[in-house]
Motif scaffolding. Sequence first.
Motif, mmCIF file in Angstrom:
data_model
loop_
_atom_site.group_PDB
_atom_site.id
_atom_site.type_symbol
_atom_site.label_atom_id
_atom_site.label_comp_id
_atom_site.label_asym_id
_atom_site.label_seq_id
_atom_site.Cartn_x
_atom_site.Cartn_y
_atom_site.Cartn_z
ATOM 1 N N HIS A 25 -48.423 -20.567 0.961
ATOM 2 C CA HIS A 25 -49.443 -19.556 0.844
ATOM 3 C C HIS A 25 -50.825 -20.253 1.258
ATOM 4 N N THR A 26 -51.721 -19.529 1.774
ATOM 5 C CA THR A 26 -53.120 -19.906 2.077
ATOM 6 C C THR A 26 -54.246 -19.485 1.262
ATOM 7 N N SER A 27 -53.972 -18.859 0.051
ATOM 8 C CA SER A 27 -54.901 -18.527 -0.962
ATOM 9 C C SER A 27 -54.139 -18.267 -2.413
ATOM 10 N N VAL A 28 -55.239 -17.891 -3.257
ATOM 11 C CA VAL A 28 -54.393 -17.585 -4.596
ATOM 12 C C VAL A 28 -53.000 -16.897 -4.715
ATOM 13 N N VAL A 29 -52.233 -17.545 -5.104
ATOM 14 C CA VAL A 29 -51.071 -16.984 -5.585
ATOM 15 C C VAL A 29 -51.104 -15.918 -6.741
ATOM 16 N N MET A 30 -51.178 -14.835 -6.718
ATOM 17 C CA MET A 30 -51.606 -13.873 -7.708
ATOM 18 C C MET A 30 -50.538 -13.401 -8.676
ATOM 19 N N SER A 31 -49.462 -13.168 -8.001
ATOM 20 C CA SER A 31 -48.240 -12.667 -8.852
ATOM 21 C C SER A 31 -46.810 -13.386 -8.399
ATOM 22 N N LEU A 32 -46.087 -13.421 -9.412
ATOM 23 C CA LEU A 32 -44.539 -13.769 -8.917
ATOM 24 C C LEU A 32 -43.520 -12.915 -9.608
ATOM 25 N N LEU A 57 -37.099 -15.567 -5.581
ATOM 26 C CA LEU A 57 -38.223 -15.473 -5.961
ATOM 27 C C LEU A 57 -39.306 -14.835 -4.853
ATOM 28 N N LEU A 58 -39.998 -13.821 -5.473
ATOM 29 C CA LEU A 58 -41.028 -13.141 -4.675
ATOM 30 C C LEU A 58 -42.259 -13.460 -5.238
ATOM 31 N N SER A 59 -43.338 -13.577 -4.215
ATOM 32 C CA SER A 59 -44.773 -14.253 -4.613
ATOM 33 C C SER A 59 -45.716 -13.228 -3.537
ATOM 34 N N CYS A 60 -46.879 -12.949 -4.208
ATOM 35 C CA CYS A 60 -47.780 -12.460 -3.618
ATOM 36 C C CYS A 60 -49.371 -13.173 -3.860
ATOM 37 N N SER A 61 -49.885 -12.970 -2.519
ATOM 38 C CA SER A 61 -51.158 -13.702 -2.660
ATOM 39 C C SER A 61 -52.461 -12.960 -1.867
ATOM 40 N N LEU A 62 -53.623 -13.612 -2.212
ATOM 41 C CA LEU A 62 -54.632 -12.928 -1.326
ATOM 42 C C LEU A 62 -54.875 -13.180 -0.146
ATOM 43 N N ASP A 63 -53.785 -14.146 0.511
ATOM 44 C CA ASP A 63 -53.584 -14.218 1.768
ATOM 45 C C ASP A 63 -53.112 -13.151 2.356
ATOM 46 N N GLN A 64 -52.825 -12.094 1.897
ATOM 47 C CA GLN A 64 -52.341 -10.667 2.354
ATOM 48 C C GLN A 64 -50.765 -10.659 2.749
ATOM 49 N N THR A 65 -50.071 -11.660 2.073
ATOM 50 C CA THR A 65 -48.601 -11.725 2.377
ATOM 51 C C THR A 65 -47.802 -11.673 1.047
ATOM 52 N N ILE A 66 -46.532 -11.133 1.187
ATOM 53 C CA ILE A 66 -45.623 -11.142 0.025
ATOM 54 C C ILE A 66 -44.467 -12.381 0.776
ATOM 55 N N LYS A 67 -44.210 -13.116 0.132
ATOM 56 C CA LYS A 67 -43.075 -14.322 0.469
ATOM 57 C C LYS A 67 -41.907 -14.151 -0.181
#
Length: 444
Positions: A321-328, A335-345
């Motif tokens: 991720h390239t910004s804050v990891v807001m939720s897991l 494992l799913l992660s979302c970020s202020l970098d506009q992505t869900i990984k």
Amino acid sequence: MDLDYNGGNSTSTNKRVFHRLGGGQSANDTSSHNHNQQNQKVCYHWRAGRCNRFPCPFLHREISAPPPHAAVNGGVGAKRGFVGNDSSSSFSGRRGNNSNSLGRFGNKGDGRGVRGGSVEKVCTYWVQGHCNRGDTCRFLHSWSLGDGFSLLTQLEGHQKVINGIAFPSGSDKLYTGSKDETVRVWDCQSGQCMGVINVGGEVGCMISEGPWIFVGTPNVVKAWNTQTNADLSLTGPMGQVYTLVVGNDLLFAGTQDGSILVWKFNAATYNFEPAASLNDHKMAVVSLVVGANRLYSGSMDHSIKVWSLETLQCVQTLKDHTSVVMSLLCWEQFLLSCSLDQTIKVWAATESGNLEVTYTHKEEHGLLTLCGMHDLEGKPILLCSSNDSSVHFFDLPSFTEKGKIFAKQEIRAIQTGPGGLFFTGDGTGQVRVWNSVAVPTATT
């Protein structure tokens, strides 16, 4: 402070909430209501969240919505609040043994299934109660878009952003925590606010585990037992507590100074005792989840760290991720992660046991909160809020978008409940109760 509460909403406010749920009607009233329902209009002020008429001559629900829970819990519907039945979930924090989803993320389209040609923005004039364009308006006259869910009711009272919603298993009470330094307790049978607890600081997060409610505030975690009325204050955090999770009989708290504090419950003393402090992150820890005997932590330093629950040692650092990891979120073996970098990984374990990104979903705005649930057919659904004040509904594993929810401000808290219920809390302090409904199917 005990959980007998002090204070609460005024009688008139309680009546308004109860009336929105359909309560307070006799059998004759209900019969008359059903007979005349087709001639009624939906209350504009209720839609805008500010109707103060009791009784109100207009409907306090969408006309097109089916009776809440009619097909879910055998008639436990609006007249008894929003309580439902427990249901199982694969979003349990543990990776399951279902490997059918491996490598299949995102391969059923581009994830834009509900967009079409409409303008996905709620009409400002409709919210204010005076849009004259009706069906010709380019903008939405609804707080949601798509099938499979409907708005059940709105819970009013908080004055600032909702940062935590907890629905203890087997309880008939819903707990909501806000930056306004209060926790409100709602009765699920009536929809009434049962009381307001002043916690002395901004609520940064809130979770439930068994009979316990844990509330993260600046420099302290408050622990309340809803069965015994025990009231504990766990000290040690430096700054705001942004995230909490329980795993392996341990309580973890992610804090503003980048630490993860750990407590273990001592049954003999009926207290939580400090067990460890995990200090590898360089900035605030804002998301935690437990799964597969691991603790996963997301931070403002843009990283995700993987910790062994047995040794409490960091075993891997993920830096995609390239910004804050807001939720897991843990779903099955992923494992799913979302970020202020506009992505869900989406992360999956390799043969070596390390996690690698197996799929990346891109959105147009920063992403805030992940929550998993199942629709009425048992299919997994991912809810993801973004900083454009909406919540996306994605089918898993395809990431096909099947619907959206809109709010006046960012939705920072999403919590699932029993019987297809889920709850959202936004930046204005409004809590909404949503209901999963059956999607009509075409017949030949």
